[in-house]
Scaffold this motif. Sequence first.
Motif, short mmCIF file in Angstrom:
data_model
loop_
_atom_site.label_atom_id
_atom_site.label_comp_id
_atom_site.label_asym_id
_atom_site.label_seq_id
_atom_site.Cartn_x
_atom_site.Cartn_y
_atom_site.Cartn_z
N GLN A 1 -8.00 -7.77 35.74
CA GLN A 1 -9.43 -7.49 35.71
C GLN A 1 -9.76 -6.09 35.20
O GLN A 1 -10.93 -5.78 34.95
CB GLN A 1 -10.03 -7.69 37.09
CG GLN A 1 -9.97 -9.13 37.55
CD GLN A 1 -10.40 -9.31 38.99
OE1 GLN A 1 -10.95 -8.41 39.59
NE2 GLN A 1 -10.14 -10.49 39.53
N GLU A 2 -8.75 -5.25 35.04
CA GLU A 2 -8.98 -3.89 34.54
C GLU A 2 -9.65 -3.98 33.17
O GLU A 2 -9.21 -4.74 32.30
CB GLU A 2 -7.65 -3.15 34.45
CG GLU A 2 -7.78 -1.69 34.23
CD GLU A 2 -6.44 -0.97 34.30
OE1 GLU A 2 -6.35 0.09 33.68
OE2 GLU A 2 -5.51 -1.49 34.94
N ALA A 3 -10.74 -3.24 32.98
CA ALA A 3 -11.53 -3.35 31.76
C ALA A 3 -11.58 -2.05 30.98
O ALA A 3 -11.38 -0.96 31.53
CB ALA A 3 -12.95 -3.77 32.11
N ILE A 4 -11.85 -2.19 29.68
CA ILE A 4 -12.10 -1.02 28.84
C ILE A 4 -13.58 -0.67 28.96
O ILE A 4 -14.34 -1.38 29.64
CB ILE A 4 -11.69 -1.29 27.37
CG1 ILE A 4 -12.47 -2.47 26.78
CG2 ILE A 4 -10.19 -1.53 27.28
CD1 ILE A 4 -12.24 -2.68 25.29
N SER A 5 -14.03 0.37 28.30
CA SER A 5 -15.41 0.84 28.48
C SER A 5 -16.46 -0.20 28.09
O SER A 5 -17.56 -0.19 28.64
CB SER A 5 -15.63 2.13 27.69
OG SER A 5 -15.40 1.90 26.31
N SER A 6 -16.15 -1.12 27.19
CA SER A 6 -17.11 -2.15 26.79
C SER A 6 -17.23 -3.26 27.84
O SER A 6 -18.11 -4.10 27.75
CB SER A 6 -16.72 -2.77 25.46
OG SER A 6 -15.53 -3.54 25.60
N ILE B 1 -6.17 -6.17 29.01
CA ILE B 1 -5.04 -6.94 28.50
C ILE B 1 -5.45 -7.77 27.28
O ILE B 1 -4.71 -7.89 26.31
CB ILE B 1 -4.36 -7.81 29.60
CG1 ILE B 1 -3.10 -8.50 29.06
CG2 ILE B 1 -5.32 -8.83 30.17
CD1 ILE B 1 -2.00 -7.56 28.61
N SER B 2 -6.65 -8.32 27.31
CA SER B 2 -7.15 -9.10 26.17
C SER B 2 -7.35 -8.20 24.95
O SER B 2 -6.98 -8.55 23.83
CB SER B 2 -8.46 -9.78 26.55
OG SER B 2 -8.97 -10.49 25.45
N ASN B 3 -7.91 -7.03 25.17
CA ASN B 3 -8.12 -6.07 24.10
C ASN B 3 -6.79 -5.65 23.47
O ASN B 3 -6.64 -5.63 22.24
CB ASN B 3 -8.87 -4.85 24.65
CG ASN B 3 -9.05 -3.76 23.62
OD1 ASN B 3 -8.23 -2.86 23.52
ND2 ASN B 3 -10.13 -3.85 22.87
N ARG B 4 -5.82 -5.35 24.29
CA ARG B 4 -4.52 -4.90 23.78
C ARG B 4 -3.76 -6.03 23.10
O ARG B 4 -3.06 -5.81 22.11
CB ARG B 4 -3.71 -4.27 24.90
CG ARG B 4 -4.33 -2.94 25.32
CD ARG B 4 -3.55 -2.24 26.38
NE ARG B 4 -4.18 -0.94 26.68
CZ ARG B 4 -3.76 -0.12 27.60
NH1 ARG B 4 -2.69 -0.44 28.34
NH2 ARG B 4 -4.37 1.02 27.81
N THR B 5 -3.93 -7.25 23.58
CA THR B 5 -3.32 -8.40 22.92
C THR B 5 -3.92 -8.56 21.53
O THR B 5 -3.21 -8.80 20.55
CB THR B 5 -3.51 -9.68 23.75
OG1 THR B 5 -2.87 -9.52 25.01
CG2 THR B 5 -2.96 -10.90 23.03
#
Length: 86
Positions: A43-48, A53-57
Amino acid sequence: MPVPTFDQLLWPILELAGRTEITRQTATAAMIEQFSLTNEERQEAISSGAPKISNRTGWAMSHLTKAALIEKVAKFTYKATTKGVD
């Protein structure tokens, strides 16, 4: 374990794409399982607000595509190239 960086995801995603066609969603699910991420890490999210994990994938898949190690075979669907399999 912290959420893996995109470069830590390159090899596992390439191996996965060598076995089966992948999407960002299926690759993300596989990386969550492979790295045994906790619910908190998932559940850890980026600023958006997007899951980290989805962003990095997505970034890893983008780099693999630019390196011609995976290729798009259908909308949102990728597989390993001959170069990627080698």
